[in-house]
Write an enzyme that holds these catalytic residues in place. Sequence first.
Site, PDB file in Angstrom:
ATOM      1  N   ASP A  33      26.911 -12.813 -11.605  1.00 14.66           N
ATOM      2  CA  ASP A  33      27.765 -13.536 -12.561  1.00 14.66           C
ATOM      3  C   ASP A  33      29.107 -13.879 -11.908  1.00 14.66           C
ATOM      4  O   ASP A  33      29.557 -15.036 -11.935  1.00 14.66           O
ATOM      5  CB  ASP A  33      27.955 -12.630 -13.791  1.00 14.66           C
ATOM      6  CG  ASP A  33      28.526 -13.336 -15.000  1.00 14.66           C
ATOM      7  OD1 ASP A  33      28.680 -14.560 -14.965  1.00 14.66           O
ATOM      8  OD2 ASP A  33      28.819 -12.633 -16.000  1.00 14.66           O
ATOM      9  N   GLY A 124      20.549  -5.101 -11.486  1.00 18.09           N
ATOM     10  CA  GLY A 124      21.772  -4.607 -10.866  1.00 18.09           C
ATOM     11  C   GLY A 124      22.424  -3.581 -11.765  1.00 18.09           C
ATOM     12  O   GLY A 124      21.833  -2.537 -12.057  1.00 18.09           O
ATOM     13  N   VAL A 125      23.622  -3.872 -12.241  1.00 15.47           N
ATOM     14  CA  VAL A 125      24.339  -2.871 -13.044  1.00 15.47           C
ATOM     15  C   VAL A 125      23.625  -2.556 -14.362  1.00 15.47           C
ATOM     16  O   VAL A 125      23.828  -1.486 -14.923  1.00 15.47           O
ATOM     17  CB  VAL A 125      25.816  -3.248 -13.339  1.00 15.47           C
ATOM     18  CG1 VAL A 125      26.612  -3.385 -12.062  1.00 15.47           C
ATOM     19  CG2 VAL A 125      25.932  -4.496 -14.163  1.00 15.47           C
TER      20      VAL A 125
END
Length: 174
Positions: A33, A124-125
């Site tokens: 992002d 990912g996170v």
Amino acid sequence: MSIEIVTGDITRLQVDAIVNAANATLLGGGGVDGAIHRAAGPALLAACRELPEVRPGVRCPAGDARITPGYRLHARYVIHTVGPVWRGGSHGEPDLLASCHHRSMRLAIAHGLQSIAFPAISCGVYGYPPELAAPLALRSLREAQDTDAPLQISVCCFSEAMARIWRSALSAQD
Ligand code: AR6
């Protein structure tokens, strides 16, 4: 069925649309992002801000997708989708991840696009195990494919280790 796995930075790809693994505010973040907002420039954030909120602070709920121009990117469009946060797998995560892929594809088809690149959404996170995400995402992309005018689909992995997981999921489905 044209799905290919590539390794690298999704912001560099010359495709009609790149998909952003965003959060529900659509106002930017880290990971892919952040990279997409940096590469597209500040007009992308302004365009996201213009998208209506469906609830306070939520422009795009998990499992849904929105489209904006790509501004300084090679890609003409960014399709922003919000993946699920992994909470063990029994909180609707698989359905939400499938929905991200379906709705992103539907937007691309509705805009007459010919090529699209996806990152490893939620891997990912948001913590979705990639060994579980990859086969589900690939199956969803196949289901959503336009049979009359198939899109060229790439999955862009940031590391070779991630790409190996996706390639092995792809070959298991061939
Ligand atoms: N190109 C391709 N893949 C990338 C890039 C890049 N430039 N940068 C990172 N990745 P993540 P999520 C990979 O955390 O799990 C944001 O803050 C990364 O290595 O970006 O869906 C949002 O605002 C990983 O494999 O997305 C949300 O708050 C994959 O992209 C939250 O993170 C996805 O990792 C969304 O989390």
